[in-house]
Motif scaffolding. Structure first.
Motif, PDB file in Angstrom:
ATOM      1  N   ASP A 224       6.059  11.983   1.951  1.00 11.98           N
ATOM      2  CA  ASP A 224       7.220  11.702   1.105  1.00 11.98           C
ATOM      3  C   ASP A 224       7.962  10.468   1.590  1.00 11.98           C
ATOM      4  OD1 ASP A 224       6.750  13.985  -0.479  1.00 11.98           O
ATOM      5  OD2 ASP A 224       7.679  15.250   1.056  1.00 11.98           O
ATOM      6  N   TRP A 225       7.224   9.465   1.994  1.00  3.01           N
ATOM      7  CA  TRP A 225       7.824   8.258   2.572  1.00  3.01           C
ATOM      8  C   TRP A 225       8.464   7.400   1.492  1.00  3.01           C
ATOM      9  CZ3 TRP A 225       8.533   8.864   7.376  1.00  3.01           C
ATOM     10  CH2 TRP A 225       8.859   7.791   8.227  1.00  3.01           C
ATOM     11  N   PRO A 226       9.529   6.630   1.815  1.00  2.00           N
ATOM     12  CA  PRO A 226      10.195   5.775   0.810  1.00  2.00           C
ATOM     13  C   PRO A 226       9.214   4.819   0.139  1.00  2.00           C
ATOM     14  CG  PRO A 226      11.516   5.913   2.798  1.00  2.00           C
ATOM     15  CD  PRO A 226      10.229   6.601   3.114  1.00  2.00           C
ATOM     16  N   GLU A 227       9.483   4.498  -1.120  1.00  3.22           N
ATOM     17  CA  GLU A 227       8.562   3.668  -1.892  1.00  3.22           C
ATOM     18  C   GLU A 227       8.779   2.176  -1.687  1.00  3.22           C
ATOM     19  OE1 GLU A 227       8.669   4.767  -5.957  1.00  3.22           O
ATOM     20  OE2 GLU A 227       7.901   6.803  -5.613  1.00  3.22           O
ATOM     21  N   ASP A 228       9.937   1.766  -1.171  1.00  2.00           N
ATOM     22  CA  ASP A 228      10.141   0.338  -0.933  1.00  2.00           C
ATOM     23  C   ASP A 228      10.204   0.072   0.565  1.00  2.00           C
ATOM     24  OD1 ASP A 228      13.302  -0.262  -0.214  1.00  2.00           O
ATOM     25  OD2 ASP A 228      12.993   1.588  -1.371  1.00  2.00           O
ATOM     26  N   ALA A 229       9.775  -1.127   0.934  1.00  2.00           N
ATOM     27  CA  ALA A 229       9.600  -1.467   2.354  1.00  2.00           C
ATOM     28  C   ALA A 229      10.912  -1.483   3.120  1.00  2.00           C
ATOM     29  CB  ALA A 229       8.906  -2.824   2.467  1.00  2.00           C
ATOM     30  N   GLU A 230      11.962  -2.017   2.512  1.00  2.00           N
ATOM     31  CA  GLU A 230      13.236  -2.127   3.221  1.00  2.00           C
ATOM     32  C   GLU A 230      13.763  -0.758   3.636  1.00  2.00           C
ATOM     33  OE1 GLU A 230      12.543  -3.534   0.392  1.00  2.00           O
ATOM     34  OE2 GLU A 230      12.806  -5.703   0.601  1.00  2.00           O
ATOM     35  N   THR A 231      13.732   0.190   2.684  1.00  3.88           N
ATOM     36  CA  THR A 231      14.223   1.540   2.985  1.00  3.88           C
ATOM     37  C   THR A 231      13.335   2.218   4.022  1.00  3.88           C
ATOM     38  OG1 THR A 231      15.016   1.691   0.703  1.00  3.88           O
ATOM     39  CG2 THR A 231      14.906   3.734   1.961  1.00  3.88           C
ATOM     40  N   ALA A 232      12.020   2.017   3.903  1.00  2.00           N
ATOM     41  CA  ALA A 232      11.090   2.624   4.859  1.00  2.00           C
ATOM     42  C   ALA A 232      11.319   2.088   6.268  1.00  2.00           C
ATOM     43  CB  ALA A 232       9.650   2.352   4.421  1.00  2.00           C
ATOM     44  N   LEU A 233      11.598   0.793   6.377  1.00  5.19           N
ATOM     45  CA  LEU A 233      11.836   0.203   7.692  1.00  5.19           C
ATOM     46  C   LEU A 233      13.121   0.745   8.295  1.00  5.19           C
ATOM     47  CD1 LEU A 233      11.080  -1.747   9.904  1.00  5.19           C
ATOM     48  CD2 LEU A 233      12.006  -3.628   8.553  1.00  5.19           C
ATOM     49  N   LEU A 234      14.170   0.822   7.499  1.00  4.58           N
ATOM     50  CA  LEU A 234      15.434   1.364   7.980  1.00  4.58           C
ATOM     51  C   LEU A 234      15.282   2.840   8.361  1.00  4.58           C
ATOM     52  CD1 LEU A 234      18.435   0.507   8.332  1.00  4.58           C
ATOM     53  CD2 LEU A 234      18.863   1.559   6.108  1.00  4.58           C
ATOM     54  N   PHE A 235      14.534   3.578   7.569  1.00  4.68           N
ATOM     55  CA  PHE A 235      14.301   4.998   7.812  1.00  4.68           C
ATOM     56  C   PHE A 235      13.536   5.193   9.129  1.00  4.68           C
ATOM     57  CE2 PHE A 235      12.117   9.100   6.299  1.00  4.68           C
ATOM     58  CZ  PHE A 235      13.244   9.870   6.577  1.00  4.68           C
ATOM     59  N   SER A 236      12.529   4.352   9.362  1.00  5.85           N
ATOM     60  CA  SER A 236      11.735   4.440  10.590  1.00  5.85           C
ATOM     61  C   SER A 236      12.591   4.163  11.820  1.00  5.85           C
ATOM     62  CB  SER A 236      10.568   3.455  10.534  1.00  5.85           C
ATOM     63  OG  SER A 236       9.731   3.710   9.440  1.00  5.85           O
TER      64      SER A 236
END
Length: 881
Positions: A224-236
């Motif tokens: 269920d990982w974020p679909e956009d890179a920016e949000t995924a990077l911040l989430f990580s």
């Protein structure tokens, strides 16, 4: 009474705004982090790159320390290399002592000067602390006590969490290499990466759930990982518990883990106009995978603050060389102990190497100064029959010297693109190439068109392209590939045998056959401005005013504004090699990694236009009617000079041409003999021309030529300064006459353009020599060209960003290139240099922070001045040699 602020925005609008804020903050972090890596051009247009181009705001020593602590990359010549240089007499020992004295005077020392000097002098000349000193129980007891409370010497270094778990960083690197290869593939793979057109991160996000290299639990964590890179990077970053203060350094460490792949993504982003989106995607994928891998191990135990084994050598050095006994150590305060240990640690890891490097550089400069000062006296020069415009490339220096010695010839040096910011399109090609330095944006497009009917040529070209395309398709096809060896095997077998047994004969036979089959017709160049624009959006050709200004600027920069010879030869250059992925690294770096013949043709043609000459007269430059400009190409591997597009010549120009042709063969022989003397394994042939010819077509030759290896200095001045000096092919020579540059504009242009390119080349060779495993590309014998855009070691390494070991070393243990920072020498009055340092902040920064060294020569007295920066007073000062 508490107050709550209620937003009047609709929920979806607020969500969009928050997402934009997140993207902006992430982009700022990535932009700051990516300063640590440099863009990496494709191997087909290999351009010398300054690996630390965006770190020049920091001193060289600080960058060296940072990379050593974060990536264990050493940016200085090793002590083994230094000792070999010392044994060869390339380092004057007295200069080492002088550098140490000066350095100590600038430091805030933790102890008395005498003790600090004793310690540093011993550390300079010793490889290690003697092992028996470390066995003392008293010393070990003291180290244990100190380790209890002292912090680690690199406690502030931020490293990825995966590096703290056994081999997890290697697994993460392999995953990233796999995904980068898939995404960046340049139409080489038979099966392209699905969803690639949607972008790097979106494609990965759709495919990761089907990756068998990940365990079921790891795929589940990313479900269920974020679909956009920016949000995924911040989430990580949030899941990995990386706070805001460490985020930039954390991202930087991940980029430096694979600087080659990250550099290629940076270049692709810049070319596509996407900003840093590809790097955001890359980091989002990398940190997402990191969290999936390390999640079961979190939280990790706190790292030790100090390691006794790292403290022991420092304590032993202070006790035995610095004269501080164990009892005296115990009487020191904690702050004093810390200062002493940090001082010794930094000197051992960084400062001593830096002092040796400076001594090596000082020795080279001193001997170069002696060589120039002792050059033969040149009396009243006769009028030149031929004048040559050569590229500043160091390979031109020996050829120019032998050419000038052979007759009434005069040579000038300039950047090999001849000041033309152009994209070039060859006849019937769909591809354009920026034929100017990477630091310059092309402003015009110039294309070739056939002078006569080219239908037969096009038919031949189509046949060759059809055969080549069919062969490639058959190799990739599952069924056709089974038949292909039976059909092509006998012919390719004969080809292999011929090229292996008789490489020179077979190579020249194939070259001649190719030329005969191609028979490219004579072409015209689109020199004049056309109303329509090219497919690249650039205007085609030049207006008359632009033609005049480009010619005027180059002639003024090199000081050729009068006394023109009847024949002026504009020399581009290229290399000639076989089976060499790095062929473009031997071509003209000023022309974007291609041959310089196209630019030479354009510039010579512009100089022959009547309207250009009339415009130059108004600018104070008169070119006589009898003077003709001719384009030529210098083949550096065999030192041949080919004339191109010979126009109608005047009588005097014809005489000059006959004189030149009569001398070229002897010049070629002498230049080849000098160059081959430095190449290992030059074969049994006693004829240097024959041997050079063999190396250029032998497909097993790993060193067809040395290229720009050995480059060490960049001289900006009149040719009379260095004429008849044997500079060993180690010096860039740019012509410049300060008397014709009262405003300093010409000097500013040279520093901002050609000199910067020279510095990039120098630091490319420097990095590939001192850190070949990180900034080089290893041995040619084990390299693999991947994806049509780069080189790897085997099939699972970082994308190699530098030069092969064979390009900088004559054997496994013997360097050919001396890793010295570029020495810039300018022949101009002192106030010219002061004005340049004042008005050019980028150049001032390079000199101030040690990215290049600066000296000047006073034209009237010949005094040689070294320019140094006083960090205490914040100003430059000079020292005479």
């Amino acid at each position: 009474m508490s107050k709550t602020v209620i937003s009047l925005e609709r929920p979806e609008e607020q969500s969009k705004r928050n997402k934009k804020d997140v993207s902006r903050s992430i982009l700022q972090l990535v932009e700051q982090a990516c300063d640590a890596i440099a863009p990496l051009w494709p191997i087909s247009t290999f351009i010398a790159r300054h690996p630390w181009m965006e770190l020049e705001h920091m001193p060289f020593t600080e960058v060296a320390e940072h990379l050593q602590q974060t990536q264990h990359v050493h940016l200085y010549p090793t002590m083994a290399v230094v000792r070999k240089a010392l044994a060869r007499g390339e380092i004057n020992p007295s200069f080492v002592e002088k550098q140490l004295e000066n350095w100590l005077s600038e430091q805030s020392l933790p102890v008395h000067r005498h003790k600090a000097e004793q310690l540093c002098h011993a550390l300079l000349w010793n490889e290690t602390v003697p092992h028996e000193w470390l066995d003392s129980s008293e010393l070990n007891e003291l180290a244990e006590e100190i380790a209890e409370w002292i912090g680690s010497t690199n406690a502030a270094v931020v490293k990825p969490i995966c590096t703290r778990i056994y081999k997890l960083d290697e697994r993460l690197d392999q995953q990233m290499i796999k995904w980068c290869k898939l995404y960046l593939d340049d139409n080489q793979a038979a099966w392209a990466m699905p969803f690639r057109e949607q972008g790097f991160y979106p494609a990965w996000q759709k495919l990761i759930q089907n990756d068998p290299a990940l365990s079921k639990n790891e795929r589940k964590r990313l479900a269920d990982w974020p679909e956009d890179a920016e949000t995924a990077l911040l989430f990580s970053l949030s899941l990995l518990d990386i706070d805001d203060e460490k985020a930039k350094d954390y991202l930087e460490s991940h980029l430096l883990a694979l600087p080659g792949w990250a550099g290629m993504l940076k270049w692709r982003s810049q070319q596509s106009g996407e900003g840093l989106q590809l790097l955001v995607d890359y980091l989002a994928i990398r940190l997402s995978l990191e969290w999936a891998f390390v999640s079961p191990y979190l939280p990790l135990e706190q790292e030790k603050k100090a390691d006794v084994s790292s403290l022991l050598p420092l304590l032993a050095a202070w006790i035995h060389w610095g004269g501080i006994s164990v009892d005296e150590w115990r009487q020191l305060s904690k702050d004093e102990m810390t200062s002493c240990l940090l001082f010794a640690d930094r000197f051992w890891r960084i400062n001593r190497y830096h002092l040796w490097l400076e001594a090596w550089e000082e020795t080279y400069e001193s001997r170069l100064q002696e060589k120039i000062a002792s050059r033969p006296y040149i009396g009243q020069k006769e009028q030149a029959a031929v004048q040559f415009l050569f590229c500043i490339d160091v390979r031109s220096e020996p050829f120019r010297r032998h050419l000038e010695e052979s007759g009434p010839f005069e040579t000038y040096g300039c950047a090999g693109f001849f000041g033309l910011p152009i994209r070039t399109r060859e006849l019937d090609s769909d591809h354009t190439h920026p034929s100017c330095p990477a630091i310059i944006e092309p402003k015009h497009e110039i294309y070739e068109s056939a002078q006569d009917d080219a239908a037969k040529y096009r038919r031949r070209l189509n046949v060759f392209q059809f055969i080549g395309g069919t062969f490639k398709k058959m190799k990739k096809d599952a069924l056709a590939s089974l038949l292909l060896p039976e059909m092509s095997g006998p012919w390719l077998g004969l080809h292999t045998i011929a090229r292996s047994i008789a490489p020179r004969w077979a190579g020249h036979f194939l070259q001649q056959a190719e030329k005969t089959a191609e028979r490219k017709p004579p072409t015209n160049l689109s020199l004049h401005h056309e109303v329509s624009c090219s497919s690249s959006g650039l205007p085609i050709g030049f207006t008359t005013e632009e033609q005049v200004q480009y010619v005027k600027q180059l002639l003024t920069n090199i000081g050729l504004t009068s006394s023109f010879a009847p024949l002026v030869v504009v020399c581009g250059h290229e290399s000639m090699t076989t089976n060499n992925p790095y062929a473009s690294s031997l071509d003209c770096g000023a022309c974007g990694g291609t041959a310089g013949a196209f630019n030479a043709r354009v510039f010579a043609s512009l100089c022959n236009l009547q309207e250009v000459r009339e415009g130059l007269v108004k600018e104070g430059i008169f070119i006589p009617d009898e003077t003709v400009f001719v384009a030529a190409e210098h083949i550096t591997t065999v030192d041949e000079l080919y004339l191109l597009d010979l126009p109608t010549l005047s009588k005097k120009a014809e005489q000059s041409l006959r004189l030149l042709k009569g001398k070229l063969e002897e010049v070629k022989r002498k230049a080849n003999a000098e160059r081959l003397a430095n190449l290992p394994c030059t074969g049994k042939s006693k004829n240097p021309v024959t041997e050079a010819s063999r190396r250029s077509v032998d497909w097993s030759e790993i060193r067809p030529e040395w290229g720009l290896a050995g480059n060490a200095a960049f001289i900006i001045g009149r040719r009379t300064l260095t004429k008849h000096c044997h500079l060993d092919g180690k010096v860039f020579l740019h012509s410049y006459d300060w008397r014709k540059d009262q405003s300093g504009e010409a000097l500013e242009n040279i520093i901002s353009g050609p000199a910067t390119v020279g510095q990039w080349i120098n630091l490319q060779y420097y990095a590939s020599t001192v850190a070949p495993h990180y900034y080089g590309s290893g041995s040619k014998t084990t390299q693999t060209v991947t994806g049509g855009f780069g080189v790897m070691q085997g099939n699972g390494s970082d994308l190699l960003s530098g030069l092969p070991w064979q390009s900088v070393a004559s054997s496994d243990r013997e360097l050919f290139h001396s890793p010295l920072r570029l020495l810039m020498i300018i022949e101009a009055p002192r106030f010219y240099i002061e004005r340049l340092l004042r008005d050019n902040p980028l150049f001032r920064q390079k000199v101030k922070n040690g990215w290049l060294r600066l000296s000047s020569i006073e034209p009237e007295t010949g005094a040689w001045l070294k320019w140094k920066f006083d960090r205490i007073h914040g100003e430059f000062y000079t020292e005479p040699i």
